[in-house]
Scaffold this motif. Structure first.
Motif, PDB file in Angstrom:
ATOM      1  N   SER A 101       4.766   2.259   9.522  1.00  0.00           N
ATOM      2  CA  SER A 101       5.682   1.544   8.641  1.00  0.00           C
ATOM      3  C   SER A 101       4.901   1.048   7.430  1.00  0.00           C
ATOM      4  N   LEU A 102       5.445   1.280   6.234  1.00  0.00           N
ATOM      5  CA  LEU A 102       4.749   0.955   4.998  1.00  0.00           C
ATOM      6  C   LEU A 102       5.715   0.268   4.041  1.00  0.00           C
ATOM      7  N   ASP A 103       5.334  -0.901   3.539  1.00  0.00           N
ATOM      8  CA  ASP A 103       6.097  -1.616   2.519  1.00  0.00           C
ATOM      9  C   ASP A 103       5.239  -1.717   1.271  1.00  0.00           C
ATOM     10  N   ILE A 104       5.791  -1.301   0.128  1.00  0.00           N
ATOM     11  CA  ILE A 104       5.051  -1.309  -1.133  1.00  0.00           C
ATOM     12  C   ILE A 104       5.873  -2.064  -2.170  1.00  0.00           C
ATOM     13  N   THR A 105       5.260  -3.056  -2.822  1.00  0.00           N
ATOM     14  CA  THR A 105       5.909  -3.761  -3.915  1.00  0.00           C
ATOM     15  C   THR A 105       5.303  -3.286  -5.234  1.00  0.00           C
ATOM     16  N   GLY A 106       5.930  -3.641  -6.343  1.00  0.00           N
ATOM     17  CA  GLY A 106       5.433  -3.242  -7.656  1.00  0.00           C
ATOM     18  C   GLY A 106       5.790  -1.811  -8.005  1.00  0.00           C
ATOM     19  N   VAL A 107       6.802  -1.239  -7.341  1.00  0.00           N
ATOM     20  CA  VAL A 107       7.220   0.143  -7.591  1.00  0.00           C
ATOM     21  C   VAL A 107       8.253   0.150  -8.707  1.00  0.00           C
ATOM     22  N   SER A 108       8.014   0.958  -9.736  1.00  0.00           N
ATOM     23  CA  SER A 108       8.957   1.041 -10.848  1.00  0.00           C
ATOM     24  C   SER A 108       9.817   2.292 -10.788  1.00  0.00           C
ATOM     25  N   ASN A 109       9.366   3.342 -10.073  1.00  0.00           N
ATOM     26  CA  ASN A 109      10.139   4.579 -10.000  1.00  0.00           C
ATOM     27  C   ASN A 109       9.665   5.416  -8.818  1.00  0.00           C
TER      28      ASN A 109
END
Length: 93
Positions: free
Chosen positions: A19-27
């Motif tokens: 499971s992976l959560d990534i913030t700061g994604v714009s596209n």
């Protein structure tokens, strides 16, 4: 921890390589069950693995959640935060 206004901010949280959560994604540039290509505040990021699927996507909040067997996370452009001229060359080696 305080972050300066306009400063790049990204968090990557992984649990048991499943499971992976990534913030700061714009596209989300592209994705399939083996690879995701994400444009983030810290550069282009590829997530590779098997049986990958998007659990959650909120570009307004800059959040992407991915589940599956995660094998690697790789930044393609050295963290410059701008598009690299050799981006597609790096992807299709």
């Amino acid at each position: 921890m305080e972050h300066q206004k306009g400063a790049k901010h990204q968090e990557v949280r992984m649990l048991n390589r499943k499971s992976l959560d990534i913030t700061g994604v714009s596209n989300v540039e592209s994705f399939d069950n083996e690879e995701f290509l994400l444009e983030t505040e810290c550069g282009f990021l590829t997530v590779r693995g098997q049986h990958l699927h998007m659990k959650n996507l909120s570009l307004e909040q800059g959040l992407v959640s991915i589940e599956g067997a995660i094998h690697s996370l790789v930044y393609l452009d050295g963290g410059g935060g701008t598009k690299s001229k050799g981006l597609f060359g790096k992807l299709f080696k």
